[in-house]
Scaffold this active site. Structure first.
Site, short mmCIF file in Angstrom:
data_model
loop_
_atom_site.label_atom_id
_atom_site.label_comp_id
_atom_site.label_asym_id
_atom_site.label_seq_id
_atom_site.Cartn_x
_atom_site.Cartn_y
_atom_site.Cartn_z
N HIS A 1 73.60 43.48 44.76
CA HIS A 1 74.89 43.05 44.60
C HIS A 1 74.95 42.33 43.37
CE1 HIS A 1 76.74 42.61 48.60
NE2 HIS A 1 75.91 43.48 49.03
N TYR B 1 72.01 31.13 41.24
CA TYR B 1 71.81 31.90 42.40
C TYR B 1 71.06 33.24 42.23
CZ TYR B 1 74.34 34.25 46.53
OH TYR B 1 74.64 34.68 47.78
N PRO C 1 71.67 26.60 53.80
CA PRO C 1 71.79 27.87 53.58
C PRO C 1 72.74 28.40 52.35
CG PRO C 1 72.94 27.52 55.50
CD PRO C 1 72.36 26.20 55.32
N LYS D 1 68.60 30.11 49.08
CA LYS D 1 67.50 30.13 48.54
C LYS D 1 66.29 29.84 49.43
CE LYS D 1 68.50 29.54 44.19
NZ LYS D 1 68.91 31.07 44.27
C1 PHB Z 1 73.30 35.96 55.34
O1 PHB Z 1 72.89 35.55 56.09
O2 PHB Z 1 73.70 37.16 55.00
C2 PHB Z 1 73.45 34.63 54.18
C3 PHB Z 1 73.15 33.38 54.42
C4 PHB Z 1 73.44 32.43 53.43
C5 PHB Z 1 73.89 32.73 52.00
C6 PHB Z 1 74.03 34.28 51.73
C7 PHB Z 1 73.91 35.08 52.90
O3 PHB Z 1 73.97 32.00 51.10
#
Ligand code: PHB
Length: 390
Positions: free
Chosen positions: A74, A384, A292, A296
Protein backbone atom coordinates in the site's frame (compact mmCIF):
# COMPACT_ATOMS: atom_id res chain seq x y z
CA UNK A 1 11.63 -33.21 35.86
CA UNK A 2 13.09 -32.73 32.37
CA UNK A 3 16.13 -30.45 32.31
CA UNK A 4 17.18 -28.86 29.00
CA UNK A 5 20.15 -26.65 28.27
CA UNK A 6 20.46 -24.09 25.50
CA UNK A 7 22.17 -20.76 24.86
CA UNK A 8 19.04 -18.57 24.64
CA UNK A 9 15.68 -19.53 26.18
CA UNK A 10 12.85 -17.71 24.42
CA UNK A 11 9.40 -17.58 26.01
CA UNK A 12 6.64 -16.87 23.48
CA UNK A 13 6.33 -17.97 19.84
CA UNK A 14 4.77 -14.78 18.50
CA UNK A 15 6.44 -12.59 15.88
CA UNK A 16 9.17 -11.43 18.31
CA UNK A 17 10.16 -14.86 19.66
CA UNK A 18 10.06 -16.63 16.30
CA UNK A 19 12.02 -13.92 14.50
CA UNK A 20 14.61 -13.83 17.30
CA UNK A 21 15.16 -17.61 17.04
CA UNK A 22 15.65 -17.19 13.28
CA UNK A 23 18.19 -14.34 13.58
CA UNK A 24 20.08 -16.20 16.34
CA UNK A 25 20.20 -19.41 14.27
CA UNK A 26 21.60 -17.42 11.36
CA UNK A 27 24.39 -16.28 13.70
CA UNK A 28 25.01 -19.88 14.82
CA UNK A 29 23.37 -19.45 18.26
CA UNK A 30 21.07 -22.22 19.49
CA UNK A 31 17.80 -21.40 21.24
CA UNK A 32 14.75 -23.18 22.61
CA UNK A 33 11.35 -21.57 22.07
CA UNK A 34 8.40 -22.27 24.41
CA UNK A 35 4.76 -21.22 24.04
CA UNK A 36 1.71 -22.07 26.12
CA UNK A 37 -0.56 -22.05 23.07
CA UNK A 38 -1.00 -24.71 20.38
CA UNK A 39 0.41 -24.21 16.89
CA UNK A 40 -3.17 -24.03 15.59
CA UNK A 41 -4.09 -21.23 18.01
CA UNK A 42 -0.95 -19.22 17.18
CA UNK A 43 -1.59 -19.52 13.45
CA UNK A 44 -5.28 -18.63 13.43
CA UNK A 45 -5.77 -15.81 15.97
CA UNK A 46 -6.71 -12.62 14.09
CA UNK A 47 -4.37 -9.77 15.00
CA UNK A 48 -2.86 -6.74 13.26
CA UNK A 49 -2.41 -6.36 9.53
CA UNK A 50 0.10 -3.69 8.53
CA UNK A 51 3.87 -4.18 8.12
CA UNK A 52 6.34 -1.33 7.80
CA UNK A 53 8.77 -1.43 4.89
CA UNK A 54 11.71 -2.35 7.17
CA UNK A 55 9.70 -5.22 8.68
CA UNK A 56 8.96 -6.53 5.19
CA UNK A 57 12.64 -6.34 4.22
CA UNK A 58 13.51 -8.60 7.19
CA UNK A 59 10.60 -11.03 6.85
CA UNK A 60 11.06 -11.26 3.08
CA UNK A 61 14.53 -12.80 3.60
CA UNK A 62 13.13 -15.77 5.54
CA UNK A 63 12.99 -18.92 3.37
CA UNK A 64 9.41 -19.63 2.24
CA UNK A 65 8.07 -16.20 3.28
CA UNK A 66 4.91 -15.27 1.34
CA UNK A 67 5.02 -11.59 2.26
CA UNK A 68 5.77 -10.58 -1.33
CA UNK A 69 3.41 -13.06 -3.02
CA UNK A 70 0.38 -12.86 -0.68
CA UNK A 71 1.00 -9.49 0.99
CA UNK A 72 -0.09 -6.34 -0.81
CA UNK A 73 1.90 -3.15 -0.96
CA UNK A 74 0.00 0.00 0.00
CA UNK A 75 1.50 3.30 -1.09
CA UNK A 76 -0.76 5.50 1.01
CA UNK A 77 -3.80 5.84 3.28
CA UNK A 78 -6.84 8.05 3.27
CA UNK A 79 -7.28 10.43 6.19
CA UNK A 80 -10.96 11.41 6.35
CA UNK A 81 -12.47 14.18 8.49
CA UNK A 82 -15.13 16.87 8.21
CA UNK A 83 -16.83 14.85 5.46
CA UNK A 84 -13.83 14.78 3.12
CA UNK A 85 -11.01 12.35 2.34
CA UNK A 86 -7.35 13.37 1.98
CA UNK A 87 -4.83 10.96 0.51
CA UNK A 88 -1.46 10.63 2.23
CA UNK A 89 0.84 9.53 -0.59
CA UNK A 90 3.63 7.62 1.22
CA UNK A 91 5.47 6.70 -1.96
CA UNK A 92 5.51 10.28 -3.25
CA UNK A 93 6.35 11.82 0.14
CA UNK A 94 8.99 9.46 1.55
CA UNK A 95 9.56 6.86 -1.18
CA UNK A 96 8.42 4.09 1.16
CA UNK A 97 5.31 1.97 1.62
CA UNK A 98 3.64 -0.52 3.95
CA UNK A 99 2.32 -4.03 3.31
CA UNK A 100 -1.04 -5.43 4.22
CA UNK A 101 -0.08 -8.92 5.40
CA UNK A 102 -1.98 -10.22 8.43
CA UNK A 103 -0.01 -11.25 11.51
CA UNK A 104 -1.34 -14.84 11.45
CA UNK A 105 0.16 -15.23 7.96
CA UNK A 106 3.50 -13.89 9.26
CA UNK A 107 3.28 -16.49 12.02
CA UNK A 108 2.49 -19.34 9.62
CA UNK A 109 5.59 -18.42 7.58
CA UNK A 110 7.81 -18.14 10.64
CA UNK A 111 6.65 -21.37 12.31
CA UNK A 112 7.14 -23.34 9.07
CA UNK A 113 10.60 -21.83 8.49
CA UNK A 114 11.77 -22.46 12.06
CA UNK A 115 10.55 -26.08 12.07
CA UNK A 116 12.16 -26.71 8.67
CA UNK A 117 15.41 -25.36 10.14
CA UNK A 118 15.26 -27.84 13.06
CA UNK A 119 14.36 -25.25 15.73
CA UNK A 120 13.46 -26.73 19.12
CA UNK A 121 9.99 -25.16 19.33
CA UNK A 122 7.60 -26.52 21.98
CA UNK A 123 3.89 -25.72 22.02
CA UNK A 124 1.54 -26.21 24.98
CA UNK A 125 4.29 -25.45 27.53
CA UNK A 126 3.14 -23.28 30.43
CA UNK A 127 5.89 -21.11 31.86
CA UNK A 128 5.62 -20.53 35.60
CA UNK A 129 8.58 -18.26 36.20
CA UNK A 130 12.22 -17.34 35.73
CA UNK A 131 15.01 -17.99 38.24
CA UNK A 132 18.49 -16.55 38.57
CA UNK A 133 18.05 -13.37 36.48
CA UNK A 134 21.09 -11.88 38.20
CA UNK A 135 23.30 -14.94 37.68
CA UNK A 136 25.20 -16.21 34.63
CA UNK A 137 22.79 -19.15 34.35
CA UNK A 138 19.15 -18.02 34.42
CA UNK A 139 16.48 -20.69 34.10
CA UNK A 140 12.86 -21.01 33.04
CA UNK A 141 10.50 -23.20 35.09
CA UNK A 142 7.58 -24.65 33.17
CA UNK A 143 5.10 -27.48 32.77
CA UNK A 144 5.28 -29.29 29.45
CA UNK A 145 2.37 -30.28 27.21
CA UNK A 146 2.07 -33.63 29.05
CA UNK A 147 1.89 -31.92 32.45
CA UNK A 148 5.46 -32.81 33.49
CA UNK A 149 7.80 -30.25 35.09
CA UNK A 150 10.42 -28.78 32.76
CA UNK A 151 13.48 -26.68 33.58
CA UNK A 152 15.20 -24.81 30.76
CA UNK A 153 18.70 -23.54 31.59
CA UNK A 154 20.32 -20.89 29.39
CA UNK A 155 22.83 -18.05 29.21
CA UNK A 156 20.08 -15.53 28.42
CA UNK A 157 16.29 -15.69 28.90
CA UNK A 158 14.08 -13.60 26.59
CA UNK A 159 10.45 -12.85 27.46
CA UNK A 160 8.57 -12.42 24.19
CA UNK A 161 5.36 -13.58 25.83
CA UNK A 162 2.97 -10.74 25.16
CA UNK A 163 1.27 -8.06 27.21
CA UNK A 164 0.43 -10.46 30.06
CA UNK A 165 4.08 -11.58 30.17
CA UNK A 166 4.90 -14.16 32.85
CA UNK A 167 8.60 -13.36 32.41
CA UNK A 168 8.00 -9.67 33.20
CA UNK A 169 5.85 -10.51 36.20
CA UNK A 170 8.28 -13.07 37.54
CA UNK A 171 11.43 -10.93 37.19
CA UNK A 172 10.10 -7.39 37.64
CA UNK A 173 7.38 -8.13 40.18
CA UNK A 174 3.98 -6.45 39.84
CA UNK A 175 1.90 -6.97 36.74
CA UNK A 176 2.11 -3.29 35.81
CA UNK A 177 5.79 -2.59 36.55
CA UNK A 178 6.06 0.37 34.20
CA UNK A 179 4.41 3.50 32.87
CA UNK A 180 1.05 3.49 31.19
CA UNK A 181 -1.78 5.57 29.86
CA UNK A 182 -5.39 4.45 29.54
CA UNK A 183 -7.84 5.63 26.87
CA UNK A 184 -11.58 6.15 27.48
CA UNK A 185 -12.53 4.16 24.37
CA UNK A 186 -11.94 0.80 22.66
CA UNK A 187 -12.35 -0.60 19.15
CA UNK A 188 -15.23 -2.74 17.97
CA UNK A 189 -13.65 -4.93 15.27
CA UNK A 190 -15.35 -7.05 12.66
CA UNK A 191 -14.31 -9.45 9.91
CA UNK A 192 -16.81 -9.56 7.09
CA UNK A 193 -17.30 -11.30 3.78
CA UNK A 194 -17.29 -8.46 1.27
CA UNK A 195 -15.05 -6.97 -1.40
CA UNK A 196 -12.81 -4.03 -0.38
CA UNK A 197 -14.66 -0.71 -0.10
CA UNK A 198 -11.63 1.35 -1.12
CA UNK A 199 -8.18 0.77 -2.60
CA UNK A 200 -6.38 1.86 0.57
CA UNK A 201 -7.09 1.94 4.31
CA UNK A 202 -9.37 4.75 5.49
CA UNK A 203 -8.77 6.38 8.90
CA UNK A 204 -11.84 8.50 9.57
CA UNK A 205 -12.77 10.97 12.28
CA UNK A 206 -16.50 11.74 12.25
CA UNK A 207 -18.60 13.68 14.75
CA UNK A 208 -19.67 10.31 16.29
CA UNK A 209 -16.14 8.95 16.60
CA UNK A 210 -13.37 7.10 14.80
CA UNK A 211 -13.59 4.30 12.22
CA UNK A 212 -10.88 2.38 10.35
CA UNK A 213 -11.66 0.56 7.13
CA UNK A 214 -8.96 -2.06 6.69
CA UNK A 215 -8.75 -5.19 4.55
CA UNK A 216 -7.69 -8.79 4.72
CA UNK A 217 -8.10 -10.24 1.22
CA UNK A 218 -10.16 -9.66 -1.94
CA UNK A 219 -13.12 -11.35 -0.20
CA UNK A 220 -12.62 -10.65 3.54
CA UNK A 221 -12.42 -7.20 5.13
CA UNK A 222 -11.47 -5.96 8.60
CA UNK A 223 -13.18 -2.84 9.97
CA UNK A 224 -13.20 -1.13 13.33
CA UNK A 225 -15.13 1.63 15.04
CA UNK A 226 -14.52 3.44 18.30
CA UNK A 227 -16.77 2.18 21.10
CA UNK A 228 -17.16 2.16 24.87
CA UNK A 229 -14.56 -0.19 26.45
CA UNK A 230 -17.34 -1.97 28.39
CA UNK A 231 -19.52 -2.65 25.35
CA UNK A 232 -20.56 -6.30 25.02
CA UNK A 233 -19.73 -7.32 21.42
CA UNK A 234 -22.90 -9.44 21.31
CA UNK A 235 -25.11 -6.46 22.19
CA UNK A 236 -25.19 -4.95 18.68
CA UNK A 237 -27.14 -6.38 15.75
CA UNK A 238 -25.44 -6.67 12.36
CA UNK A 239 -27.69 -3.84 11.09
CA UNK A 240 -26.59 -1.58 13.96
CA UNK A 241 -22.93 -2.36 13.26
CA UNK A 242 -23.27 -1.48 9.57
CA UNK A 243 -25.24 1.64 10.36
CA UNK A 244 -22.51 2.78 12.78
CA UNK A 245 -19.72 2.07 10.28
CA UNK A 246 -21.52 3.77 7.37
CA UNK A 247 -22.14 6.91 9.43
CA UNK A 248 -18.51 7.09 10.53
CA UNK A 249 -17.08 7.24 7.00
CA UNK A 250 -19.23 9.90 5.34
CA UNK A 251 -18.55 10.18 1.62
CA UNK A 252 -17.75 6.46 1.24
CA UNK A 253 -20.35 3.73 0.84
CA UNK A 254 -19.03 0.56 2.43
CA UNK A 255 -19.72 -2.80 0.79
CA UNK A 256 -21.64 -4.75 3.42
CA UNK A 257 -21.53 -8.53 3.89
CA UNK A 258 -21.89 -11.32 6.45
CA UNK A 259 -20.09 -10.49 9.71
CA UNK A 260 -18.02 -13.59 10.52
CA UNK A 261 -16.20 -12.37 13.62
CA UNK A 262 -16.64 -9.53 16.09
CA UNK A 263 -14.61 -8.43 19.11
CA UNK A 264 -14.04 -5.46 21.39
CA UNK A 265 -10.34 -4.54 21.68
CA UNK A 266 -9.38 -2.60 24.76
CA UNK A 267 -6.06 -0.85 24.58
CA UNK A 268 -3.54 1.22 26.48
CA UNK A 269 -0.07 2.62 26.06
CA UNK A 270 2.50 0.86 28.25
CA UNK A 271 6.29 0.81 28.61
CA UNK A 272 7.93 -1.52 31.15
CA UNK A 273 10.14 0.10 33.78
CA UNK A 274 13.17 -1.73 32.38
CA UNK A 275 13.76 -4.04 29.40
CA UNK A 276 16.65 -5.91 30.96
CA UNK A 277 17.58 -7.28 34.33
CA UNK A 278 20.84 -9.22 34.48
CA UNK A 279 20.58 -11.98 31.86
CA UNK A 280 16.81 -11.60 31.32
CA UNK A 281 15.33 -9.34 28.63
CA UNK A 282 11.77 -8.55 27.55
CA UNK A 283 10.77 -7.55 24.00
CA UNK A 284 7.61 -6.85 21.99
CA UNK A 285 4.28 -6.60 23.80
CA UNK A 286 5.89 -7.96 26.98
CA UNK A 287 7.92 -4.72 27.11
CA UNK A 288 5.46 -2.22 25.64
CA UNK A 289 2.01 -1.94 24.14
CA UNK A 290 0.65 0.79 21.88
CA UNK A 291 -2.91 1.61 20.86
CA UNK A 292 -3.55 0.08 17.42
CA UNK A 293 -4.22 3.32 15.53
CA UNK A 294 -0.66 3.75 14.23
CA UNK A 295 -0.27 0.02 13.34
CA UNK A 296 2.98 -0.05 15.30
CA UNK A 297 2.64 -3.10 17.61
CA UNK A 298 4.14 -5.92 15.55
CA UNK A 299 6.59 -3.58 13.81
CA UNK A 300 7.96 -2.40 17.14
CA UNK A 301 8.44 -6.01 18.23
CA UNK A 302 10.48 -6.65 15.07
CA UNK A 303 12.59 -3.54 15.72
CA UNK A 304 13.36 -4.70 19.31
CA UNK A 305 14.39 -8.11 18.04
CA UNK A 306 16.71 -6.77 15.34
CA UNK A 307 18.62 -4.83 18.02
CA UNK A 308 18.56 -7.70 20.51
CA UNK A 309 19.83 -10.24 17.98
CA UNK A 310 22.82 -7.98 17.21
CA UNK A 311 23.47 -7.55 20.94
CA UNK A 312 23.26 -11.28 21.69
CA UNK A 313 25.48 -12.17 18.75
CA UNK A 314 28.17 -9.81 20.10
CA UNK A 315 27.79 -11.14 23.64
CA UNK A 316 27.54 -14.86 22.89
CA UNK A 317 29.97 -15.24 19.99
CA UNK A 318 32.58 -12.51 20.69
CA UNK A 319 32.20 -11.89 24.45
CA UNK A 320 31.57 -8.23 23.58
CA UNK A 321 29.01 -7.04 26.13
CA UNK A 322 28.78 -3.44 24.91
CA UNK A 323 25.82 -3.85 22.50
CA UNK A 324 23.94 -5.89 25.13
CA UNK A 325 24.62 -3.22 27.75
CA UNK A 326 23.34 -0.55 25.33
CA UNK A 327 20.32 -2.60 24.15
CA UNK A 328 17.62 -1.21 26.45
CA UNK A 329 18.54 2.41 25.89
CA UNK A 330 18.75 2.00 22.11
CA UNK A 331 15.45 0.10 21.92
CA UNK A 332 13.71 2.65 24.15
CA UNK A 333 14.49 5.50 21.77
CA UNK A 334 12.36 3.92 19.05
CA UNK A 335 9.77 2.65 21.55
CA UNK A 336 9.09 6.19 22.81
CA UNK A 337 8.90 7.56 19.26
CA UNK A 338 6.35 4.87 18.45
CA UNK A 339 4.51 5.58 21.70
CA UNK A 340 4.23 9.21 20.70
CA UNK A 341 3.15 8.42 17.13
CA UNK A 342 0.48 5.94 18.29
CA UNK A 343 -0.84 8.31 20.95
CA UNK A 344 -0.88 11.18 18.41
CA UNK A 345 -2.80 9.26 15.74
CA UNK A 346 -5.19 7.96 18.40
CA UNK A 347 -5.97 11.24 20.12
CA UNK A 348 -6.29 13.20 16.87
CA UNK A 349 -8.75 10.73 15.33
CA UNK A 350 -10.94 9.66 18.30
CA UNK A 351 -13.70 11.62 19.99
CA UNK A 352 -13.24 11.32 23.76
CA UNK A 353 -16.53 10.91 25.66
CA UNK A 354 -17.71 14.38 26.69
CA UNK A 355 -15.11 16.08 24.46
CA UNK A 356 -15.68 19.83 24.47
CA UNK A 357 -16.59 21.69 21.30
CA UNK A 358 -13.25 23.45 21.60
CA UNK A 359 -11.28 20.20 21.66
CA UNK A 360 -13.32 18.68 18.82
CA UNK A 361 -12.67 21.69 16.60
CA UNK A 362 -9.02 21.82 17.66
CA UNK A 363 -8.62 18.18 16.55
CA UNK A 364 -10.12 19.05 13.15
CA UNK A 365 -7.64 21.94 12.96
CA UNK A 366 -4.84 19.50 13.70
CA UNK A 367 -6.01 17.06 11.00
CA UNK A 368 -6.25 19.94 8.54
CA UNK A 369 -2.72 21.06 9.46
CA UNK A 370 -1.46 17.55 8.64
CA UNK A 371 -3.49 17.01 5.46
CA UNK A 372 -2.99 20.43 3.88
CA UNK A 373 0.76 20.77 4.37
CA UNK A 374 3.46 18.70 2.71
CA UNK A 375 5.49 18.86 5.94
CA UNK A 376 2.48 17.53 7.87
CA UNK A 377 1.81 14.69 5.42
CA UNK A 378 5.52 13.81 5.38
CA UNK A 379 5.60 13.61 9.19
CA UNK A 380 2.71 11.13 9.12
CA UNK A 381 4.21 9.16 6.21
CA UNK A 382 7.61 8.82 7.93
CA UNK A 383 6.10 7.56 11.16
CA UNK A 384 3.60 5.23 9.51
CA UNK A 385 6.02 3.58 7.07
CA UNK A 386 8.58 3.29 9.88
CA UNK A 387 11.85 4.91 10.88
CA UNK A 388 15.11 3.19 9.82
CA UNK A 389 15.89 -0.01 11.76
CA UNK A 390 19.01 -0.82 13.78
C1 PHB B 1 -5.77 -4.11 10.75
O1 PHB B 1 -6.05 -4.93 11.62
O2 PHB B 1 -5.95 -4.35 9.55
C2 PHB B 1 -5.22 -2.79 11.15
C3 PHB B 1 -5.20 -2.42 12.50
C4 PHB B 1 -4.71 -1.18 12.86
C5 PHB B 1 -4.24 -0.30 11.88
C6 PHB B 1 -4.26 -0.67 10.55
C7 PHB B 1 -4.76 -1.92 10.18
O3 PHB B 1 -3.79 0.92 12.22
Amino acid sequence: MTVLRTRVAIVGAGPAGLLLSHLLARAGIASVLLDSRSRQEIETTIRAGILEQGTVEILGEIPGSRVHSVGRRHDGIELAFDGEGHRIDFAGLVGRGVWLYPQHEVLRDLVAARLADGQDLRFGVTVEGVEGADTAAPGVLATDAEGRPLRLEAEVVVGADGSHSIVRRSVWGGHAAGMFREYPYAWFGILCEAPPSAEELIYSRSADGFALISQRSPTIQRMYFQCDPDLDPASMSDAQIWDTLQRRVPGTTLHEGAIIQRDVLRFRSFVASDLRRGRVVIVGDAAHTVPPTGAKGMNLAVADVVLLAEALEASLTRADERPFDAFAERALRRIWKAQHFSWWMTSMLHVAPGQSEFDARRALGELRTVAESEAGRTYLAEGYTGWPLG
